[in-house]
Design a protein around this motif. Structure first.
Motif, PDB file in Angstrom:
ATOM      1  N   UNK A  24      30.016  40.908  35.675  1.00  0.00           N
ATOM      2  CA  UNK A  24      31.136  40.250  35.010  1.00  0.00           C
ATOM      3  C   UNK A  24      32.209  41.189  34.525  1.00  0.00           C
ATOM      4  N   UNK A  25      32.436  42.272  35.255  1.00  0.00           N
ATOM      5  CA  UNK A  25      33.422  43.277  34.840  1.00  0.00           C
ATOM      6  C   UNK A  25      34.634  43.353  35.762  1.00  0.00           C
ATOM      7  N   UNK A  26      34.651  42.577  36.854  1.00  0.00           N
ATOM      8  CA  UNK A  26      35.756  42.656  37.817  1.00  0.00           C
ATOM      9  C   UNK A  26      35.969  41.300  38.476  1.00  0.00           C
ATOM     10  N   UNK A  27      37.224  41.052  38.883  1.00  0.00           N
ATOM     11  CA  UNK A  27      37.620  39.765  39.451  1.00  0.00           C
ATOM     12  C   UNK A  27      38.557  39.948  40.634  1.00  0.00           C
ATOM     13  N   UNK A  28      38.554  38.954  41.523  1.00  0.00           N
ATOM     14  CA  UNK A  28      39.643  38.757  42.464  1.00  0.00           C
ATOM     15  C   UNK A  28      40.488  37.654  41.841  1.00  0.00           C
ATOM     16  N   UNK A  29      41.697  38.008  41.428  1.00  0.00           N
ATOM     17  CA  UNK A  29      42.537  37.095  40.644  1.00  0.00           C
ATOM     18  C   UNK A  29      43.762  36.667  41.419  1.00  0.00           C
ATOM     19  N   UNK A  30      44.088  35.378  41.330  1.00  0.00           N
ATOM     20  CA  UNK A  30      45.296  34.842  41.970  1.00  0.00           C
ATOM     21  C   UNK A  30      46.191  34.088  41.008  1.00  0.00           C
ATOM     22  N   UNK A  31      45.829  34.058  39.733  1.00  0.00           N
ATOM     23  CA  UNK A  31      46.703  33.470  38.720  1.00  0.00           C
ATOM     24  C   UNK A  31      46.809  34.414  37.533  1.00  0.00           C
ATOM     25  N   UNK A  32      48.003  34.415  36.939  1.00  0.00           N
ATOM     26  CA  UNK A  32      48.242  35.150  35.706  1.00  0.00           C
ATOM     27  C   UNK A  32      48.904  34.200  34.721  1.00  0.00           C
ATOM     28  N   UNK A  33      48.269  34.043  33.566  1.00  0.00           N
ATOM     29  CA  UNK A  33      48.806  33.157  32.529  1.00  0.00           C
ATOM     30  C   UNK A  33      49.020  31.738  33.055  1.00  0.00           C
TER      31      UNK A  33
END
Length: 201
Positions: free
Chosen positions: A130-139
Motif C-alpha cells: 500500500x505504498x504506491x499507486x498507478x493514478x489517473x485522477x488528481x483531486x
C-alpha cells in the motif's frame, strides 16, 4: 474506493511538517519534466509488468480500471525543494497489479519506465504494502498531461522523480539498476526525510 492517508511517524506539531530543505508550494504544483509532454490518450495507454514474475501481463485503460479502486491522500515532495500537502490521487494500488503477475521470491527491485522512455529504479519494498499507486485522477479530476496523465506512478514517501509520469510499465529485477536521473548523479532511493537527493547523500 480505499484511500490511504499519509504515513504516520513523522512530527507534525501545529501544522504539516516539511522534510529538510523543502518549502510549502501551497496551491502551486510546479511542472518539471526530463522530456517533452507526450500526446497520449487513454485509448493508447497501456501498463505492463514483466521480468521476474510468474505471469507477465499488459493492461489497457479499461482493464486497469476494472481492478479495485484505491487512492492516496497526503503529502508529496520534490527533490527541487517544493512540497505539497493534502494532495489526492485516485487510481489502483500497485499491489493489485503485482498480485496478478506474482513476482518471484528472488525479486528485489523494479525499473519503472514511461511511454516516453524515461526510467527510474525503486526497491520492490517501496512499491508494495500500500505504498504506491498507478493514478489517473488528481483531486477528483483526470490527471493533466503535464503532470503525467493519462496515468502516472505515485510513490509519495520518496522524492517525486521516482513517481514516473506517463507510466508504461515495471520491469521486476533481482538487482538494482539505475534509471535516468540515478545515472546522472541522483540518489538510488530518494528518501526526502533523509535528504537523499544525490549519490552519496
Amino acid at each position: 474506493m480505499h484511500i490511504t492517508r499519509g504515513f504516520t511517524g513523522r512530527p507534525r506539531g501545529t501544522g504539516p511538517a516539511l522534510p529538510p530543505g523543502q518549502y510549502d508550494a501551497r496551491d502551486d504544483w510546479p511542472v518539471l519534466s526530463a522530456e517533452v509532454t507526450p500526446e497520449l490518450s487513454p485509448a493508447e495507454w497501456t501498463f505492463r509488468v514483466d521480468g521476474l514474475v510468474e505471469e507477465p501481463r499488459t493492461w489497457n485503460w479499461e482493464e486497469a480500471h476494472r481492478l479495485p479502486a484505491s487512492g492516496y491522500e497526503g503529502d508529496i515532495h520534490c527533490v527541487t525543494g517544493w512540497s505539497k500537502f493534502g494532495v489526492r490521487f485516485s487510481g489502483v494500488s500497485l499491489d493489485a497489479f503485482l498480485d496478478v503477475v506474482r513476482p518471484h521470491g528472488s525479486a528485489t527491485h523494479a525499473v519503472a519506465y514511461a511511454h516516453t522512455g524515461y526510467t527510474t529504479n525503486l526497491p520492490l519494498a517501496d512499491l508494495t504494502g500500500g505504498r504506491a499507486w498507478i493514478a489517473w485522477e488528481y483531486d477528483g479530476r483526470p490527471l493533466a498531461p503535464e503532470h503525467g496523465g493519462p496515468a502516472r506512478l505515485v510513490v509519495p514517501h520518496l522524492y517525486f522523480w521516482k513517481s514516473a509520469k506517463w507510466i508504461a510499465g515495471l520491469r521486476i529485477l533481482d538487482h538494482d539498476e539505475p534509471g535516468f536521473w540515478e545515472s546522472n548523479g541522483y540518489h538510488a532511493r530518494g528518501n526526502p526525510w533523509e535528504e537523499q537527493r544525490y549519490s552519496g547523500d
